[in-house]
Design a protein around this motif. Structure first.
Motif, short mmCIF file in Angstrom:
data_model
loop_
_atom_site.label_atom_id
_atom_site.label_comp_id
_atom_site.label_asym_id
_atom_site.label_seq_id
_atom_site.Cartn_x
_atom_site.Cartn_y
_atom_site.Cartn_z
N LEU A 146 42.90 0.37 20.11
CA LEU A 146 42.33 1.71 20.25
C LEU A 146 41.19 1.83 19.25
O LEU A 146 41.37 1.66 18.05
CB LEU A 146 43.37 2.78 19.96
CG LEU A 146 42.84 4.22 19.84
CD1 LEU A 146 42.23 4.68 21.16
CD2 LEU A 146 43.95 5.15 19.41
N VAL A 147 39.98 2.11 19.74
CA VAL A 147 38.81 2.30 18.88
C VAL A 147 38.54 3.80 18.82
O VAL A 147 38.28 4.43 19.84
CB VAL A 147 37.58 1.56 19.44
CG1 VAL A 147 36.34 1.87 18.60
CG2 VAL A 147 37.82 0.07 19.50
N VAL A 148 38.61 4.36 17.61
CA VAL A 148 38.32 5.77 17.40
C VAL A 148 37.08 5.84 16.52
O VAL A 148 37.11 5.43 15.37
CB VAL A 148 39.50 6.51 16.72
CG1 VAL A 148 39.16 7.98 16.53
CG2 VAL A 148 40.77 6.34 17.52
N GLU A 149 35.99 6.35 17.08
CA GLU A 149 34.72 6.42 16.35
C GLU A 149 33.91 7.57 16.92
O GLU A 149 33.71 7.65 18.14
CB GLU A 149 33.97 5.10 16.48
CG GLU A 149 32.56 5.09 15.93
CD GLU A 149 32.48 5.48 14.46
OE1 GLU A 149 31.76 6.45 14.16
OE2 GLU A 149 33.13 4.85 13.63
N ASP A 150 33.42 8.46 16.05
CA ASP A 150 32.67 9.62 16.54
C ASP A 150 31.22 9.30 16.84
O ASP A 150 30.57 10.01 17.60
CB ASP A 150 32.78 10.80 15.58
CG ASP A 150 32.27 10.50 14.19
OD1 ASP A 150 32.01 9.32 13.90
OD2 ASP A 150 32.17 11.43 13.38
N ASP A 151 30.68 8.22 16.30
CA ASP A 151 29.30 7.83 16.60
C ASP A 151 29.31 7.00 17.88
O ASP A 151 29.86 5.88 17.90
CB ASP A 151 28.71 7.02 15.45
CG ASP A 151 27.25 6.65 15.67
OD1 ASP A 151 26.87 6.28 16.80
OD2 ASP A 151 26.49 6.73 14.69
N PRO A 152 28.72 7.50 18.98
CA PRO A 152 28.79 6.79 20.26
C PRO A 152 28.18 5.39 20.23
O PRO A 152 28.67 4.48 20.90
CB PRO A 152 28.02 7.69 21.23
CG PRO A 152 27.76 8.96 20.53
CD PRO A 152 28.01 8.75 19.08
N GLN A 153 27.12 5.18 19.44
CA GLN A 153 26.49 3.86 19.37
C GLN A 153 27.41 2.85 18.69
O GLN A 153 27.58 1.73 19.15
CB GLN A 153 25.17 3.93 18.63
CG GLN A 153 24.07 4.63 19.39
CD GLN A 153 22.78 4.65 18.58
OE1 GLN A 153 22.80 4.88 17.39
NE2 GLN A 153 21.68 4.39 19.25
N VAL A 154 28.00 3.26 17.58
CA VAL A 154 28.92 2.37 16.86
C VAL A 154 30.12 2.06 17.74
O VAL A 154 30.56 0.92 17.84
CB VAL A 154 29.37 3.00 15.52
CG1 VAL A 154 30.46 2.16 14.86
CG2 VAL A 154 28.18 3.15 14.58
N ARG A 155 30.65 3.10 18.40
CA ARG A 155 31.81 2.92 19.28
C ARG A 155 31.48 1.93 20.40
O ARG A 155 32.27 1.04 20.71
CB ARG A 155 32.29 4.25 19.83
CG ARG A 155 33.59 4.15 20.61
CD ARG A 155 34.16 5.50 21.02
NE ARG A 155 33.27 6.22 21.92
CZ ARG A 155 32.64 7.35 21.63
NH1 ARG A 155 32.77 7.93 20.44
NH2 ARG A 155 31.87 7.94 22.53
N ALA A 156 30.32 2.09 21.03
CA ALA A 156 29.93 1.23 22.15
C ALA A 156 29.83 -0.23 21.71
O ALA A 156 30.28 -1.14 22.43
CB ALA A 156 28.61 1.69 22.75
#
Length: 187
Positions: A146-156
């Motif tokens: 599970l990847v939880v990250e609020d920055d969409p670029q970092v998450r992608a």
């Protein structure tokens, strides 16, 4: 034998960093060359036939203390909210997983050159390119993260890298609904 997407992402990351280092003018050069197994090379570059992908700029360059941390995940000299903080780590990881290496030359005020050394497929001295890929690359098979990250670029970027390594991935843009209120989840 490299994954086209990962190599494209490496070139994009290097070109973006080079462009950002120009601050109002300069030049970015991207090139490739063949390096035979017998040719001199930087320390850490395997003695086999290589294809070298080089991105250089005439930008600000990096001080030694920055250069020593440049390939660490999440290290950046950019302001908060700019970039993914995974670009150079991704370049380094891709090169290493393919049995290659990365070399950087940089001088403050003179620019930076990043050379990515990748084993040449079919070269007599390189043997089976896959033999240099660590067994840990296969470790993701069947696991789910599970990847939880609020920055969409970092998450992608994180999701793409994990999927390419064989992991199943679920993603969330924040912790709301993932962890009970008042509790923090660290992944």
């Amino acid at each position: 034998m490299a994954d086209q997407h990962r190599v494209e992402l490496a070139v994009l990351n290097l070109a973006t960093n080079a462009r950002d280092a120009l601050h109002g003018g300069g030049e970015v050069r991207i090139g490739t060359e063949y390096l035979p197994a017998v040719a001199p090379r930087p320390a850490g570059v395997p003695a086999k036939d290589m294809v070298v992908l080089t991105v250089s700029d005439t930008g600000e360059g990096m001080a030694q203390e920055v250069l020593s941390r440049a390939f660490k995940p999440f290290f950046t000299t950019r302001p908060q909210g700019k970039g993914t903080r995974l670009g150079l780590a991704q370049v380094y990881g891709t090169a290493r997983q393919l049995g290659g290496a990365v070399a950087v030359r940089s001088r403050v005020g003179e620019g930076t050159t990043v050379s990515v050394y990748l084993p040449r497929v079919g070269a007599a001295s390189s043997g089976d390119v896959g033999q240099d890929i660590p067994a840990s690359v296969e470790a993701g098979e069947g696991a789910r993260i599970l990847v939880v990250e609020d920055d969409p670029q970092v998450r992608a970027v994180a999701v793409a890298l994990l999927k390419e390594s064989g992991y199943g991935v679920a993603e969330a843009g924040g912790l709301r609904g993932v962890a009970p209120a008042g509790r923090r989840a660290w992944l």
